[in-house]
Design an enzyme around this catalytic site. Structure first.
Site, PDB file in Angstrom:
ATOM      1  N   THR A 194      92.886  98.876  -1.233  1.00  0.00           N
ATOM      2  CA  THR A 194      91.628  99.627  -1.211  1.00  0.00           C
ATOM      3  C   THR A 194      91.841 101.079  -0.792  1.00  0.00           C
ATOM      4  O   THR A 194      92.765 101.371  -0.019  1.00  0.00           O
ATOM      5  CB  THR A 194      90.652  98.951  -0.216  1.00  0.00           C
ATOM      6  OG1 THR A 194      89.544  99.819   0.014  1.00  0.00           O
ATOM      7  CG2 THR A 194      91.301  98.637   1.126  1.00  0.00           C
ATOM      8  N   ASP A 195      90.960 101.948  -1.254  1.00  0.00           N
ATOM      9  CA  ASP A 195      91.019 103.351  -0.807  1.00  0.00           C
ATOM     10  C   ASP A 195      90.701 103.474   0.679  1.00  0.00           C
ATOM     11  O   ASP A 195      90.990 104.500   1.299  1.00  0.00           O
ATOM     12  CB  ASP A 195      90.075 104.235  -1.637  1.00  0.00           C
ATOM     13  CG  ASP A 195      88.608 103.816  -1.607  1.00  0.00           C
ATOM     14  OD1 ASP A 195      88.257 102.838  -0.916  1.00  0.00           O
ATOM     15  OD2 ASP A 195      87.795 104.485  -2.293  1.00  0.00           O
ATOM     16  N   GLU A 196      90.109 102.418   1.257  1.00  0.00           N
ATOM     17  CA  GLU A 196      89.702 102.509   2.669  1.00  0.00           C
ATOM     18  C   GLU A 196      90.901 102.618   3.608  1.00  0.00           C
ATOM     19  O   GLU A 196      90.742 103.023   4.764  1.00  0.00           O
ATOM     20  CB  GLU A 196      88.813 101.318   3.045  1.00  0.00           C
ATOM     21  CG  GLU A 196      87.578 101.285   2.162  1.00  0.00           C
ATOM     22  CD  GLU A 196      86.468 100.359   2.614  1.00  0.00           C
ATOM     23  OE1 GLU A 196      86.325 100.122   3.823  1.00  0.00           O
ATOM     24  OE2 GLU A 196      85.742  99.884   1.732  1.00  0.00           O
ATOM     25  N   TYR A 211      88.547  95.983   8.901  1.00  0.00           N
ATOM     26  CA  TYR A 211      88.886  95.585   7.536  1.00  0.00           C
ATOM     27  C   TYR A 211      89.981  96.490   6.969  1.00  0.00           C
ATOM     28  O   TYR A 211      91.002  96.010   6.461  1.00  0.00           O
ATOM     29  CB  TYR A 211      87.630  95.642   6.636  1.00  0.00           C
ATOM     30  CG  TYR A 211      87.950  95.673   5.157  1.00  0.00           C
ATOM     31  CD1 TYR A 211      88.493  94.563   4.515  1.00  0.00           C
ATOM     32  CD2 TYR A 211      87.725  96.827   4.384  1.00  0.00           C
ATOM     33  CE1 TYR A 211      88.805  94.602   3.158  1.00  0.00           C
ATOM     34  CE2 TYR A 211      88.027  96.865   3.038  1.00  0.00           C
ATOM     35  CZ  TYR A 211      88.567  95.746   2.429  1.00  0.00           C
ATOM     36  OH  TYR A 211      88.880  95.781   1.086  1.00  0.00           O
ATOM     37  N   LYS A 253      93.880  95.610   5.795  1.00  0.00           N
ATOM     38  CA  LYS A 253      94.413  95.830   4.441  1.00  0.00           C
ATOM     39  C   LYS A 253      95.640  96.746   4.505  1.00  0.00           C
ATOM     40  O   LYS A 253      96.625  96.535   3.790  1.00  0.00           O
ATOM     41  CB  LYS A 253      93.343  96.438   3.528  1.00  0.00           C
ATOM     42  CG  LYS A 253      92.200  95.502   3.173  1.00  0.00           C
ATOM     43  CD  LYS A 253      92.625  94.307   2.309  1.00  0.00           C
ATOM     44  CE  LYS A 253      93.023  94.698   0.918  1.00  0.00           C
ATOM     45  NZ  LYS A 253      93.339  93.494   0.095  1.00  0.00           N
TER      46      LYS A 253
HETATM   47  P1  NAD Z   1      85.505  88.740  -2.159  1.00  0.00           P
HETATM   48  O1  NAD Z   1      85.216  88.648  -0.703  1.00  0.00           O
HETATM   49  O2  NAD Z   1      84.373  88.698  -3.126  1.00  0.00           O
HETATM   50  O3  NAD Z   1      86.526  87.585  -2.587  1.00  0.00           O
HETATM   51  C1  NAD Z   1      87.671  87.290  -1.837  1.00  0.00           C
HETATM   52  C2  NAD Z   1      88.131  85.884  -2.214  1.00  0.00           C
HETATM   53  O4  NAD Z   1      89.324  85.598  -1.486  1.00  0.00           O
HETATM   54  C3  NAD Z   1      87.114  84.795  -1.873  1.00  0.00           C
HETATM   55  O5  NAD Z   1      86.893  83.985  -3.007  1.00  0.00           O
HETATM   56  C4  NAD Z   1      87.777  84.016  -0.735  1.00  0.00           C
HETATM   57  O6  NAD Z   1      87.433  82.639  -0.747  1.00  0.00           O
HETATM   58  C5  NAD Z   1      89.248  84.251  -1.035  1.00  0.00           C
HETATM   59  N1  NAD Z   1      90.104  84.128   0.153  1.00  0.00           N
HETATM   60  C6  NAD Z   1      89.989  84.806   1.325  1.00  0.00           C
HETATM   61  N2  NAD Z   1      90.949  84.432   2.173  1.00  0.00           N
HETATM   62  C7  NAD Z   1      91.694  83.482   1.535  1.00  0.00           C
HETATM   63  C8  NAD Z   1      92.818  82.697   1.906  1.00  0.00           C
HETATM   64  N3  NAD Z   1      93.364  82.799   3.125  1.00  0.00           N
HETATM   65  N4  NAD Z   1      93.329  81.843   0.987  1.00  0.00           N
HETATM   66  C9  NAD Z   1      92.764  81.716  -0.244  1.00  0.00           C
HETATM   67  N5  NAD Z   1      91.688  82.413  -0.639  1.00  0.00           N
HETATM   68  C10 NAD Z   1      91.154  83.291   0.243  1.00  0.00           C
HETATM   69  O7  NAD Z   1      86.342  90.092  -2.311  1.00  0.00           O
HETATM   70  P2  NAD Z   1      86.493  91.058  -3.582  1.00  0.00           P
HETATM   71  O8  NAD Z   1      85.475  92.115  -3.485  1.00  0.00           O
HETATM   72  O9  NAD Z   1      86.629  90.254  -4.813  1.00  0.00           O
HETATM   73  O10 NAD Z   1      87.897  91.730  -3.224  1.00  0.00           O
HETATM   74  C11 NAD Z   1      89.107  91.213  -3.756  1.00  0.00           C
HETATM   75  C12 NAD Z   1      90.246  92.084  -3.272  1.00  0.00           C
HETATM   76  O11 NAD Z   1      90.039  93.438  -3.678  1.00  0.00           O
HETATM   77  C13 NAD Z   1      90.382  92.107  -1.747  1.00  0.00           C
HETATM   78  O12 NAD Z   1      91.760  92.099  -1.434  1.00  0.00           O
HETATM   79  C14 NAD Z   1      89.742  93.430  -1.355  1.00  0.00           C
HETATM   80  O13 NAD Z   1      90.307  93.933  -0.173  1.00  0.00           O
HETATM   81  C15 NAD Z   1      90.094  94.291  -2.553  1.00  0.00           C
HETATM   82  N6  NAD Z   1      89.155  95.401  -2.789  1.00  0.00           N
HETATM   83  C16 NAD Z   1      87.830  95.168  -3.026  1.00  0.00           C
HETATM   84  C17 NAD Z   1      86.977  96.237  -3.277  1.00  0.00           C
HETATM   85  C18 NAD Z   1      85.518  96.050  -3.571  1.00  0.00           C
HETATM   86  O14 NAD Z   1      84.799  97.040  -3.776  1.00  0.00           O
HETATM   87  N7  NAD Z   1      85.010  94.823  -3.678  1.00  0.00           N
HETATM   88  C19 NAD Z   1      87.464  97.555  -3.252  1.00  0.00           C
HETATM   89  C20 NAD Z   1      88.815  97.736  -2.984  1.00  0.00           C
HETATM   90  C21 NAD Z   1      89.660  96.669  -2.781  1.00  0.00           C
HETATM   91  P1  TYD Z   2      79.741  98.295   1.133  1.00  0.00           P
HETATM   92  O1  TYD Z   2      79.230  97.732  -0.155  1.00  0.00           O
HETATM   93  O2  TYD Z   2      79.704  97.442   2.354  1.00  0.00           O
HETATM   94  O3  TYD Z   2      81.200  98.850   0.857  1.00  0.00           O
HETATM   95  P2  TYD Z   2      82.182  99.738   1.825  1.00  0.00           P
HETATM   96  O4  TYD Z   2      81.692  99.715   3.207  1.00  0.00           O
HETATM   97  O5  TYD Z   2      83.464  98.969   1.661  1.00  0.00           O
HETATM   98  O6  TYD Z   2      82.229 101.099   1.219  1.00  0.00           O
HETATM   99  O7  TYD Z   2      78.900  99.606   1.470  1.00  0.00           O
HETATM  100  C1  TYD Z   2      78.865 100.710   0.574  1.00  0.00           C
HETATM  101  C2  TYD Z   2      78.137 101.843   1.287  1.00  0.00           C
HETATM  102  O8  TYD Z   2      76.777 101.443   1.490  1.00  0.00           O
HETATM  103  C3  TYD Z   2      78.701 102.140   2.668  1.00  0.00           C
HETATM  104  O9  TYD Z   2      78.647 103.544   2.920  1.00  0.00           O
HETATM  105  C4  TYD Z   2      77.764 101.416   3.611  1.00  0.00           C
HETATM  106  C5  TYD Z   2      76.438 101.488   2.873  1.00  0.00           C
HETATM  107  N1  TYD Z   2      75.507 100.366   3.159  1.00  0.00           N
HETATM  108  C6  TYD Z   2      74.202 100.629   3.549  1.00  0.00           C
HETATM  109  O10 TYD Z   2      73.779 101.802   3.669  1.00  0.00           O
HETATM  110  N2  TYD Z   2      73.380  99.562   3.792  1.00  0.00           N
HETATM  111  C7  TYD Z   2      73.800  98.270   3.685  1.00  0.00           C
HETATM  112  O11 TYD Z   2      73.007  97.342   3.955  1.00  0.00           O
HETATM  113  C8  TYD Z   2      75.157  98.021   3.264  1.00  0.00           C
HETATM  114  C9  TYD Z   2      75.676  96.611   3.122  1.00  0.00           C
HETATM  115  C10 TYD Z   2      75.971  99.105   2.990  1.00  0.00           C
END
Ligand code: NAD
Ligand code: TYD
Length: 354
Positions: free
Chosen positions: A132-134, A158, A162
């Site tokens: 993630t960019d975070e 978080y 990561k």
């Molecule tokens: P999500 O929370 O929707 O899904 C994560 C999945 O991983 C779930 O189905 C969970 O059951 C599974 N999981 C967690 N721990 C596990 C374990 N120990 N063993 C087996 N399965 C496990 O998350 P997402 O949004 O789909 O993110 C997927 C990946 O992408 C993550 O690594 C996250 O850090 C990364 N990511 C997500 C975003 C975003 O915007 N959603 C952005 C950047 C990076």
């Molecule tokens: P989020 O979807 O939790 O992603 P991330 O924190 O990983 O960027 O949140 C996106 C942005 O929205 C973040 O700046 C936090 C904000 N946010 C709110 O303002 N209200 C909310 O209820 C949530 C869940 C997020």
């Protein structure tokens, strides 16, 4: 075969569907079915022999070793993680356990398998770390977007978990030679995203007449990436990425949170006007800010674009419309995602009116 972890989550399920829509190479999908997972996201694959779903934990070395030896994957796409910043603030423990210790256990299982492969298969093997960019921290307004050279300065539990996982992967590549690649993407949105995240939370709260909670002044900036564009980037990096490299993936669509909530309201006003009249904007509420809230993320995806020819294809406007339409037309998925423990989280995070 390839092995995908976390393939019942948001990005994982989209990736599995995208992968199987583009080629016939099978997938072993290991997911522990945590709260954010939804088997319904993969319902169209029921009976498809190319998809083997395994309910299990990446930290279970016996299970993972058995799967590696049975299916002999040529690659691991590691997505499994705890992924919600607010939950990591509420309770960091699962983030340490799943994202750091889980990644360590998976690395060790994969290393043992990989070291036993013939030399040509060792060279062809890939570990793709989805990050993630975070991990880069927060940017001031006007500062240049994160490049891959930016140092890791994670601010939330978080992001720290990561970054730690990324460092483990880097070390397994550097020390043992495991052929690893890392992608770091911006905020994904699209179908099948668990409604604790900002965009689906806004859509579902709006429809049920609840407040649309905006943290603080709402002027925090995120770069939004349509999940389909991210899945294509993962495929391209797996195919042609340079071993050891990190690739940023971004939508080139920076928006303030206020602009996002405004866009969601405009779409809902058009697609499903409020029964009692008026705009969904009337439901917007500023609430207490997230502790340590990163002000701005912006991603420079120039390396991926220049070296591998990737570019985002879905603009924020069209991606958001597709996303809103998806949530409006998938009530079974929505009711599964919002049943059970979800209500407890909402009550704890937003109070009983949330
Ligand atoms: P999500 O929370 O929707 O899904 C994560 C999945 O991983 C779930 O189905 C969970 O059951 C599974 N999981 C967690 N721990 C596990 C374990 N120990 N063993 C087996 N399965 C496990 O998350 P997402 O949004 O789909 O993110 C997927 C990946 O992408 C993550 O690594 C996250 O850090 C990364 N990511 C997500 C975003 C975003 O915007 N959603 C952005 C950047 C990076
Ligand atoms: P989020 O979807 O939790 O992603 P991330 O924190 O990983 O960027 O949140 C996106 C942005 O929205 C973040 O700046 C936090 C904000 N946010 C709110 O303002 N209200 C909310 O209820 C949530 C869940 C997020």
């Amino acid at each position: 075969m390839i092995l995908v972890t976390g393939g019942a989550g948001f990005i994982g399920a989209n990736f599995v569907l995208d992968w199987l829509a583009h080629n016939d190479e099978g997938i072993v999908n290991v997911d522990k079915l945590g709260y954010a997972a939804n088997r319904q996201s993969l319902a169209t694959l029921d009976g498809d022999p190319r998809h083997v779903f395994v309910h299990g934990d990446i930290a279970d070395r016996v299970l993972v070793s058995a799967l590696l030896h049975e299916y002999r994957p040529r690659a691991v796409i590691h997505l499994a993680a705890e992924s919600h910043v607010d939950r990591s603030i509420d309770d960091p423990s699962p983030f340490i356990d799943n994202n750091i210790v889980g990644t360590f256990a998976l690395l060790e299982s994969v290393r043992a398998y990989w070291q036993g492969l013939p030399v040509d298969q060792q060279a062809a093997f890939r570990w793709l770390q989805v990050s993630t960019d975070e991990v880069y921290g927060s940017l001031d307004a006007g500062a240049p977007a994160f490049t891959e050279a930016h140092r890791c300065e994670p601010n939330s539990p978080y992001a720290a978990s990561k970054a730690a996982a990324d460092h483990l992967v880097r070390a397994w590549h550097h020390t043992y030679g495991l052929p690893a690649l890392t992608t770091r993407c911006s905020n994904n949105y699209g179908p099948c995203q668990f409604p604790e995240k900002f965009i689906p939370l806004l859509i579902l709260n709006a429809l049920s007449g609840k407040p649309l909670p905006v943290y603080g002044d709402g002027l925090q900036v995120r770069d939004w990436l349509y999940v389909g564009d991210h899945c294509r980037a993962i495929r391209m990096v797996l195919e042609a990425g340079e071993v050891g490299a990190t690739y940023n993936v971004g939508g080139c669509d920076e928006k303030t949170n206020l602009a996002v909530v405004e866009a969601v309201c405009v779409l809902l006003d058009e697609l499903l006007p409020r029964a009692g009249g008026g705009s969904y904007r009337e439901q917007i509420e500023h609430v207490a800010d997230r502790p340590g809230h990163d002000r701005r993320y912006a991603i420079d995806a120039g390396l991926l674009c220049d070296r591998l020819g990737w570019a985002p294809q879905v603009s924020f406007d069209s991606g958001l419309r597709k996303t809103v339409e998806w949530y409006l037309t998938n009530p079974v998925w929505v009711s599964q995602a919002t049943s059970g423990a979800y209500a407890n989280w909402v009550a704890r995070q937003y109070g009983s009116g949330g």
